[in-house]
Motif scaffolding. Structure first.
Motif, PDB file in Angstrom:
ATOM      1  N   LEU A  68       0.831  -1.206   0.000  1.00 16.54           N
ATOM      2  CA  LEU A  68       0.000   0.000   0.000  1.00 16.54           C
ATOM      3  C   LEU A  68       0.865   1.255   0.000  1.00 16.54           C
ATOM      4  O   LEU A  68       0.569   2.217  -0.714  1.00 16.54           O
ATOM      5  N   GLU A  69       1.927   1.290   0.807  1.00 16.45           N
ATOM      6  CA  GLU A  69       2.824   2.440   0.817  1.00 16.45           C
ATOM      7  C   GLU A  69       3.392   2.683  -0.572  1.00 16.45           C
ATOM      8  O   GLU A  69       3.512   3.832  -1.016  1.00 16.45           O
ATOM      9  N   LEU A  70       3.758   1.621  -1.251  1.00 21.18           N
ATOM     10  CA  LEU A  70       4.327   1.746  -2.592  1.00 21.18           C
ATOM     11  C   LEU A  70       3.335   2.385  -3.552  1.00 21.18           C
ATOM     12  O   LEU A  70       3.644   3.362  -4.239  1.00 21.18           O
ATOM     13  N   LEU A  71       2.106   1.847  -3.602  1.00 21.95           N
ATOM     14  CA  LEU A  71       1.119   2.340  -4.558  1.00 21.95           C
ATOM     15  C   LEU A  71       0.569   3.705  -4.178  1.00 21.95           C
ATOM     16  O   LEU A  71       0.107   4.466  -5.048  1.00 21.95           O
ATOM     17  N   SER A  72       0.576   4.035  -2.891  1.00 19.40           N
ATOM     18  CA  SER A  72      -0.040   5.285  -2.449  1.00 19.40           C
ATOM     19  C   SER A  72       0.700   6.517  -2.952  1.00 19.40           C
ATOM     20  O   SER A  72       0.169   7.622  -2.877  1.00 19.40           O
ATOM     21  N   LYS A  73       1.910   6.343  -3.463  1.00 19.95           N
ATOM     22  CA  LYS A  73       2.677   7.486  -3.946  1.00 19.95           C
ATOM     23  C   LYS A  73       2.555   7.697  -5.451  1.00 19.95           C
ATOM     24  O   LYS A  73       3.269   8.524  -6.027  1.00 19.95           O
ATOM     25  N   LEU A  74       1.676   6.944  -6.091  1.00 19.55           N
ATOM     26  CA  LEU A  74       1.447   7.107  -7.521  1.00 19.55           C
ATOM     27  C   LEU A  74       0.349   8.140  -7.758  1.00 19.55           C
ATOM     28  O   LEU A  74      -0.740   8.023  -7.197  1.00 19.55           O
ATOM     29  N   PRO A  75       0.564   9.131  -8.606  1.00 14.68           N
ATOM     30  CA  PRO A  75      -0.473  10.123  -8.875  1.00 14.68           C
ATOM     31  C   PRO A  75      -1.769   9.532  -9.427  1.00 14.68           C
ATOM     32  O   PRO A  75      -2.839  10.077  -9.211  1.00 14.68           O
ATOM     33  N   SER A  76      -1.681   8.414 -10.145  1.00 12.74           N
ATOM     34  CA  SER A  76      -2.872   7.857 -10.784  1.00 12.74           C
ATOM     35  C   SER A  76      -3.638   6.894  -9.891  1.00 12.74           C
ATOM     36  O   SER A  76      -4.689   6.393 -10.288  1.00 12.74           O
ATOM     37  N   VAL A  77      -3.123   6.623  -8.696  1.00  6.99           N
ATOM     38  CA  VAL A  77      -3.747   5.658  -7.793  1.00  6.99           C
ATOM     39  C   VAL A  77      -4.454   6.389  -6.660  1.00  6.99           C
ATOM     40  O   VAL A  77      -3.881   7.291  -6.046  1.00  6.99           O
ATOM     41  N   SER A  78      -5.696   6.004  -6.397  1.00  9.43           N
ATOM     42  CA  SER A  78      -6.425   6.559  -5.256  1.00  9.43           C
ATOM     43  C   SER A  78      -6.566   5.476  -4.194  1.00  9.43           C
ATOM     44  O   SER A  78      -6.769   4.303  -4.504  1.00  9.43           O
ATOM     45  N   ILE A  79      -6.465   5.880  -2.944  1.00 10.15           N
ATOM     46  CA  ILE A  79      -6.516   4.939  -1.841  1.00 10.15           C
ATOM     47  C   ILE A  79      -7.959   4.759  -1.398  1.00 10.15           C
ATOM     48  O   ILE A  79      -8.642   5.718  -1.058  1.00 10.15           O
ATOM     49  N   GLY A  80      -8.435   3.507  -1.427  1.00 13.17           N
ATOM     50  CA  GLY A  80      -9.774   3.227  -0.929  1.00 13.17           C
ATOM     51  C   GLY A  80      -9.764   3.041   0.570  1.00 13.17           C
ATOM     52  O   GLY A  80     -10.452   3.724   1.315  1.00 13.17           O
ATOM     53  N   LEU A  81      -8.935   2.116   1.054  1.00 22.07           N
ATOM     54  CA  LEU A  81      -8.780   1.858   2.487  1.00 22.07           C
ATOM     55  C   LEU A  81      -7.299   1.764   2.809  1.00 22.07           C
ATOM     56  O   LEU A  81      -6.514   1.203   2.053  1.00 22.07           O
ATOM     57  N   THR A  82      -6.916   2.313   3.964  1.00 28.02           N
ATOM     58  CA  THR A  82      -5.527   2.277   4.388  1.00 28.02           C
ATOM     59  C   THR A  82      -5.263   1.188   5.415  1.00 28.02           C
ATOM     60  O   THR A  82      -4.110   0.930   5.752  1.00 28.02           O
ATOM     61  N   GLY A  83      -6.323   0.558   5.911  1.00 30.39           N
ATOM     62  CA  GLY A  83      -6.165  -0.367   7.019  1.00 30.39           C
ATOM     63  C   GLY A  83      -6.265   0.325   8.362  1.00 30.39           C
ATOM     64  O   GLY A  83      -6.235  -0.321   9.409  1.00 30.39           O
ATOM     65  N   ASN A  84      -6.396   1.664   8.343  1.00 28.44           N
ATOM     66  CA  ASN A  84      -6.446   2.437   9.579  1.00 28.44           C
ATOM     67  C   ASN A  84      -7.833   2.948   9.928  1.00 28.44           C
ATOM     68  O   ASN A  84      -8.030   3.573  10.965  1.00 28.44           O
ATOM     69  N   SER A  85      -8.809   2.701   9.041  1.00 33.69           N
ATOM     70  CA  SER A  85     -10.134   3.266   9.257  1.00 33.69           C
ATOM     71  C   SER A  85     -10.849   2.578  10.419  1.00 33.69           C
ATOM     72  O   SER A  85     -10.812   1.359  10.559  1.00 33.69           O
ATOM     73  N   ASN A  86     -11.494   3.378  11.272  1.00 31.75           N
ATOM     74  CA  ASN A  86     -12.312   2.810  12.350  1.00 31.75           C
ATOM     75  C   ASN A  86     -13.799   3.030  12.102  1.00 31.75           C
ATOM     76  O   ASN A  86     -14.612   2.823  12.992  1.00 31.75           O
ATOM     77  N   THR A  87     -14.140   3.469  10.884  1.00 32.65           N
ATOM     78  CA  THR A  87     -15.550   3.664  10.550  1.00 32.65           C
ATOM     79  C   THR A  87     -16.012   2.756   9.426  1.00 32.65           C
ATOM     80  O   THR A  87     -17.179   2.745   9.095  1.00 32.65           O
ATOM     81  N   SER A  88     -15.117   2.003   8.846  1.00 33.71           N
ATOM     82  CA  SER A  88     -15.468   1.168   7.706  1.00 33.71           C
ATOM     83  C   SER A  88     -16.003  -0.181   8.154  1.00 33.71           C
ATOM     84  O   SER A  88     -15.642  -0.693   9.216  1.00 33.71           O
ATOM     85  N   PHE A  89     -16.859  -0.775   7.310  1.00 33.29           N
ATOM     86  CA  PHE A  89     -17.300  -2.151   7.528  1.00 33.29           C
ATOM     87  C   PHE A  89     -16.173  -3.139   7.189  1.00 33.29           C
ATOM     88  O   PHE A  89     -16.280  -4.319   7.491  1.00 33.29           O
ATOM     89  N   ALA A  90     -15.115  -2.660   6.551  1.00 34.24           N
ATOM     90  CA  ALA A  90     -14.014  -3.535   6.128  1.00 34.24           C
ATOM     91  C   ALA A  90     -12.731  -3.136   6.846  1.00 34.24           C
ATOM     92  O   ALA A  90     -11.722  -2.802   6.229  1.00 34.24           O
ATOM     93  N   GLN A  91     -12.771  -3.154   8.148  1.00 35.39           N
ATOM     94  CA  GLN A  91     -11.617  -2.747   8.933  1.00 35.39           C
ATOM     95  C   GLN A  91     -10.445  -3.710   8.733  1.00 35.39           C
ATOM     96  O   GLN A  91     -10.609  -4.884   8.491  1.00 35.39           O
ATOM     97  N   GLY A  92      -9.236  -3.154   8.867  1.00 33.62           N
ATOM     98  CA  GLY A  92      -8.035  -3.966   8.815  1.00 33.62           C
ATOM     99  C   GLY A  92      -7.488  -4.212   7.433  1.00 33.62           C
ATOM    100  O   GLY A  92      -6.424  -4.810   7.299  1.00 33.62           O
TER     101      GLY A  92
END
Length: 890
Positions: A68-92
Motif C-alpha cells: 500500500l505504501e508503494l502504490l499510495s505514492k502514484l499520482p494515478s492511484v487513489s486509496i480506498g482503504l488504508t487499514g487504519n479506518s475505524n468507521t469502515s465495515f471492512a476494517q483492517g
C-alpha cells in the motif's frame, strides 16, 4: 462514487519508465517476456498498450515497507482503504483504485491470477483484494495497465489492472529489515522478511522460493501531534470535537427545548458549545488515530523442470493479521429520552431550575431528559479483526508444438473474525439508565463513578465472521509466431477459464436485532459461477504499425452472457516516436453484496438543512450521522463501459523520454446507493422519499423557540442500491524523464509524473444527466510528483515533491452548501520526501528517508459533509523517518 465510509488520499512515487520508454534495438533481450496487457510473449516489450512498470530497484528506493505504501505514492492511484479506518465495515484491510473509481473496478492479480476478495465489503458493497496479504519482499515488479483490460483479463476490469510479479528462479538468501516512526515517536512501524531460493531451473531442473515476512505497527495518538492534540477544531473553521459525555457529562431538557447544561460536578471545562449554544462539560479526550497491527505471512513457489521447457509449478501462501481498533467510550442509546416523573434521585435537585427573571424555564421535576454520558467506568470499546488468507495454485506450463501453453487450478480463501468487546446492550443499558434517573438503582448519571455490579450487565461481546472464496481453473495457449503477414509474425493467444466465487458474511445476532448501541450489522450470503473464453491477435499491419485485436466472452450464472472486444494500435513513424491508441468495452456484474446484503450502519456527514436553517446551524455544525439501512437489490442490472485511450511516447535525445496519454471511460448503469444526502434534500419534494427518512418525535417546546422548525431530529435513512445512470471520465497521464550525465561525477535525474482529470461526471439518480464531481475533495483536478535525484556509483539521493491540487471546500459540488464556505477553497498541498539509497558493500544495501521532510501542516475541510483533515494519515502526523536494510548472503 466513493462509499460514504471510505477515506481517500492521493500521493505519488517515482517509477521506472518501464514500458513507456522506447528501447533501443541493442537493449532488447532475445528472451520473450509477457507484459501485462497481453497474453502473447514477445521479444520487444513495447506494445500497443501503455503499461507502467515498477521494478525491484525502484521498490527499494521508494522506502516503502508495504504494498500500500508503494502504490499510495502514484499520482494515478487513489486509496480506498488504508487499514487504519475505524468507521469502515471492512476494517483492517487496504485497497486502491484507478481513475478515481472505487477499488471494485480495479482488477488485482498475483502472477497473472486473481485472488479472493476480502471477506468484509467496504461500505457493505465494494468488494476488493486486501493488499496487506501481498508480501512486498517477494515482489519483483508491479505492472499497472490503466486503459481497461476486460477482453484480456476479465470483463470487470473497467478501471484497469495491477499485476504483482514475484521473483522467479531465485537462488540465495536475503533478509530485509524496516523501521519507521514520526518525529513524535508514536505510530512506529517495524517489518522484516527472509527470502530464500534453492536450485537453478537450468542446471538443477528445479527451484524453490520461500518468503517469510512479519509486520508490526503501533497506534498513532492524537495527543502527540499539534494538529490533533486539541480536539476543538474551530481553529480550523471546523467543529468542536471535544467530548461532552464524560467526567460527568451533559444533559438537555427535552420538555423545554432549552439549551443543555453540564451535569453538576463537571471535572472538565464548562463552556457554551459553538453553533448550538448549549452549556456543556467539555473534556479534551485522547483518540487513537490508527489501530495496532500485527501481520505475518509465508509463501512458497516451487518449479520443477520436466524436460525441455515443460514445468510443473505450485504456489502456496498463508497470511495472518490482527488489527485492533479502539473506539470511543461505550455509551448509551443516543435516542434515549429519560423520564423523571416521580424520581427520588437526589442528583436532579442540583440541576438548574427556572431563572429569577423567567427568561429560562430550567429543569422542573417530571421533565424528560436527554443524557450525554459515556460509560467511562470501563475501557473504550475495542474491535479485534483477525484475518487468515490462504492461496494454493498448482499447474503446468510448457510447449505443445509451437504453442506456449499453461494450465492451473487456483484455490483462494479469506476468513475474517471481528470480535467487539465492551459493546453496550441497548435494552439493558436503557433500562438501567432509566432506573438510575428514577433513583431505583441502576446506572446513576449524576454519580461520578458507578460500580461494576451496575456496569457489567450492560456490556457484552459480539462476533462477526465472514468467509470469501474463489476457485478457478484456467488454460491458455499462445503462439508468438503463428504465421507471417507482411513479412512479420502474427501472434495469437487464446484461453478458457471457469471460476466460482462465494461470500458468507454473518454478523452477531445481537447486532442484527439492533440491540447494540452505536453499532450496525451487515449480512451477505451469495455465490456465482463464471465461464470465460477469450482470444487475442497481435497483427503487424506494416513494418511500423502493430495492431492488437482481442475478444472475450463470459457467461455469468446469474447475469447471462457478455462479449467484450478490444482493439489497440501502435505506430512507430520513427525510432524516436511511438503513437498508440485503444478502444475496449467492459461488463461489470453487481458485486455479491450489492445483490444480497442486508446492512445497518451509520451515514457520515449528512446535512439536514430543513432543520438546521430554523435552528441557525451552519457548516460543520449541521452535520449528522443517522443510522443507515441498506438492502441488496437482486434486480440490479450489470454495469457497462467503453474505454478509450490515445497516447504518444517520445525519445528525442539520449536520456530524455516523455509520454502523454489521454483516456476516457464512459460507464452506463452505474451501481451505487441512492445518495442519502439527495434523499434528505428532497424529502418533501420527491414522492416516496419522506418514507426513507426516519426522525425523532417533534419537540413542540423547541419549535416554539425556533419559528419555522417543523421536523424532529433525523435518526435514520434507508438507501437502496440502484442503477443510477452514467459516469463519464476523461483525463491525461503525463510522464517526463531526463537524465543528465556529469562526466565522471555521476548523473542528475529528473522525473515529472502528473495525472490530470479533464472530466468527471456522474449521475445521482436514474434519468438525470451526469453532473460534475470535479474540483472537489473526492476528485481533485490533478495530482503531481516531481523527483530530482543525484546518482553516483552505488549511491542515490533523491528529493520528491508530492502535490495535490486545490479544490472547492466540499466533498461533492452537487451538494447544497453555504457559498461562503464552499468558495473558501482548500489550498493545494505539497509534501517533500527525501531518500538516500546506497549499496554499502556487495551484500548490503541501506535506505534512509524522511517523508514530509518540512513537516507540512495538514489542511482542514469544514463542511457539513466533511468536517475533518483532508490529508492522508502519514502527512497528518507530520515528519516521518524511516530506515531500511537488505542483506544478501552468498
Amino acid at each position: 462514487m466513493a462509499s460514504t465510509l471510505a477515506a481517500i488520499g492521493l500521493i505519488h512515487l517515482p517509477l521506472a519508465f518501464g514500458a513507456d520508454q522506447i528501447p533501443s534495438p541493442t537493449s532488447d533481450s532475445l528472451e520473450r517476456i509477457t507484459i501485462t496487457g497481453s497474453n502473447i510473449s514477445r521479444i520487444n516489450k513495447e506494445g500497443p498498450t501503455a503499461v507502467e512498470i515498477i521494478k525491484r530497484d525502484e521498490i527499494e528506493k521508494s522506502g516503502a515497507s508495504t504494498v500500500l505504501e508503494l502504490l499510495s505514492k502514484l499520482p494515478s492511484v487513489s486509496i480506498g482503504l488504508t487499514g487504519n479506518s475505524n468507521t469502515s465495515f471492512a476494517q483492517g484491510a487496504a485497497s486502491v483504485g484507478l481513475r478515481g473509481l472505487d477499488p471494485k473496478y480495479t482488477l488485482i492479480l498475483l502472477n497473472g491470477r486473481r485472488l479472493a476478495n476480502y471477506g468484509f465489503a467496504d461500505g457493505a458493497e465494494n468488494t476488493f483484494v486486501d493488499l496487506n496479504n501481498l508480501p512486498l519482499a517477494a515482489i519483483e515488479s508491479v505492472e499497472i495497465l490503466r486503459d481497461g483490460a476486460s477482453a484480456i483479463y476479465g470483463s470487470d476490469a473497467i478501471a484497469g489492472v495491477i499485476n504483482f510479479k514475484t521473483k522467479r528462479n531465485y537462488q540465495g538468501v536475503e533478509t530485509t529489515a524496516n523501521v519507521g516512526t514520526n518525529q513524535k515517536g508514536d505510530g512506529t512501524t517495524e517489518s522484516a522478511s527472509v527470502t530464500a531460493g534453492w536450485g537453478n531451473l537450468e542446471k538443477d531442473g528445479q527451484n524453490l522460493l520461500l518468503t517469510v515476512d512479519v509486520f508490526h505497527s503501533d497506534p498513532l495518538k492524537s495527543n502527540k501531534h499539534d494538529a490533533t492534540s486539541n480536539r476543538d477544531f474551530r481553529r480550523f473553521g471546523g467543529s468542536d470535537n471535544r467530548s461532552v459525555d464524560r467526567y460527568l457529562g451533559s444533559v438537555t431538557d427535552f420538555s423545554t427545548g432549552e439549551p443543555g447544561f453540564p451535569i453538576p460536578g463537571c471535572r472538565g471545562s464548562v463552556e457554551v458549545s459553538s453553533g448550538t449554544n448549549d452549556n456543556r462539560c467539555f473534556n479534551n479526550q485522547q483518540v487513537l488515530l490508527s489501530p495496532k497491527i500485527l501481520r505475518g505471512g509465508i509463501s512458497a513457489i516451487f518449479t520443477k523442470r520436466l524436460n525441455g521447457q515443460d514445468e510443473l509449478f505450485a504456489e502456496v501462501g498463508f497470511n495472518h493479521s490482527e488489527t485492533t481498533v479502539q473506539y470511543g467510550l461505550a455509551g448509551f442509546d443516543p435516542s434515549f429520552i429519560g423520564n423523571t416523573d416521580g424520581s427520588t434521585n437526589p442528583g436532579l435537585a442540583n440541576l438548574p431550575g427556572p431563572s429569577a427573571d423567567g427568561s429560562l424555564q430550567g429543569f422542573t421535576p417530571g421533565d424528560q431528559l436527554r443524557i450525554y454520558r459515556g460509560i467511562y467506568e470501563v475501557a473504550p470499546t475495542q474491535n479485534k479483526i483477525t484475518s487468515d488468507t490462504a492461496r494454493v495454485v498448482a499447474g503446468w506450463r510448457g510447449v505443445i508444438g509451437k504453442w506456449d501453453s499453461e494450465g492451473a487450478v487456483s484455490l483462494n480463501q479469506n476468513r475474517l473474525k471481528d470480535v467487539a468487546s465492551n459493546s453496550v446492550l441497548k435494552d439493558v443499558s436503557s433500562a438501567s439508565l432509566q432506573s438510575g434517573l428514577l433513583g431505583n438503582g441502576g446506572y446513576d448519571p449524576f454519580a461520578y463513578w458507578n460500580p461494576s455490579s451496575v456496569i457489567n450487565p450492560m456490556l457484552t461481546t459480539t462476533e462477526r465472521v465472514a468467509v470469501s472464496r474463489l476457485e478457478t481453473v484456467d488454460w491458455k495457449m499462445s503462439a508468438p509466431e503463428l504465421f507471417n503477414f507482411n513479412g512479420a509474425p502474427v501472434g495469437f493467444a487464446w484461453g478458457a477459464q471457469a471460476s466460482h466465487e462465494s461470500i458468507s458474511d454473518q454478523p452477531d445476532a445481537k447486532n442484527v436485532a439492533g440491540n447494540i448501541v452505536n453499532a450496525g450489522a451487515t449480512a451477505s450470503t451469495a455465490s456465482r459461477s463464471l465461464y470465460s473464453l477469450y482470444g487475442e491477435f497481435n497483427v503487424p499491419l506494416m513494418k511500423t504499425v502493430e495492431m492488437q485485436l482481442a475478444l472475450r466472452g463470459d457467461h455469468y450464472s446469474d447475469f447471462g452472457n457478455s462479449f467484450n472486444p478490444k482493439i489497440a494500435v501502435a505506430w512507430r513513424p520513427t525510432k524516436e516516436i511511438l503513437l498508440r491508441g485503444s478502444a475496449t468495452t467492459s461488463f461489470k456484474a453487481p458485486t455479491l453484496p450489492e445483490i444480497s446484503s442486508t446492512t445497518s450502519g451509520y451515514a457520515n456527514g449528512i446535512a439536514d438543512w430543513a432543520r438546521c436553517g430554523p435552528l441557525g446551524y451552519t457548516g460543520a455544525n449541521c452535520s449528522y450521522s443517522p443510522k443507515q439501512y441498506v438492502a441488496g437489490n437482486p434486480d440490479l442490472k450489470a454495469e457497462k463501459a467503453n474505454n478509450f485511450s490515445l497516447g504518444m511516447v517520445l525519445q528525442p535525445m539520449k536520456g530524455l523520454s516523455a509520454s502523454i496519454d489521454w483516456y476516457a471511460i464512459k460507464q452506463r448503469n452505474t451501481i451505487q446507493l441512492l445518495d442519502p444526502q439527495y434523499i434528505v434534500d428532497n424529502e418533501d419534494i420527491i414522492p416516496g422519499y419522506a418514507a426513507l427518512v426516519g426522525r425523532d418525535p417533534r419537540n413542540p417546546a423547541l419549535e416554539a423557540r425556533h419559528p419555522g422548525l417543523n421536523k424532529g431530529r433525523i435518526n435514520s435513512i434507508t438507501t437502496p442500491y440502484i442503477n443510477v445512470g452514467k459516469t463519464d471520465i476523461q483525463g491525461l497521464d503525463i510522464d517526463i524523464s531526463y537524465e543528465l550525465p556529469l562526466a565522471g561525477w555521476g548523473k542528475l535525474k529528473f522525473r515529472e509524473v502528473n495525472n490530470y482529470t479533464l472530466l468527471y461526471k456522474q449521475s445521482i439518480t436514474p434519468g438525470t444527466a451526469p453532473a460534475s464531481r470535479l474540483d472537489s475533495l473526492n476528485h481533485p483536478r490533478w495530482n503531481n510528483s516531481f523527483r530530482t535525484a543525484y546518482e553516483y556509483a552505488d549511491m542515490e539521493v533523491a528529493l520528491t515533491a508530492r502535490t495535490q491540487a486545490s479544490t472547492l471546500n466540499i466533498d461533492d459540488p452537487t451538494h447544497t452548501q453555504e457559498p461562503a464556505i464552499t468558495n473558501a477553497r482548500i489550498p493545494s498541498f505539497t509534501a517533500w520526501d527525501l531518500n538516500l539509497n546506497a549499496k554499502v558493500s556487495k551484500n548490503l544495501t541501506v535506505n534512509f528517508g524522511v517523508n514530509n521532510l518540512f513537516d507540512k501542516a495538514p489542511i482542514y475541510a469544514n463542511t457539513a459533509y466533511k468536517d475533518d483533515f483532508v490529508q492522508n494519515q502519514n502527512d497528518l502526523v507530520g515528519r516521518y523517518i524511516y530506515a531500511n536494510m537488505r542483506y544478501q548472503f552468498q
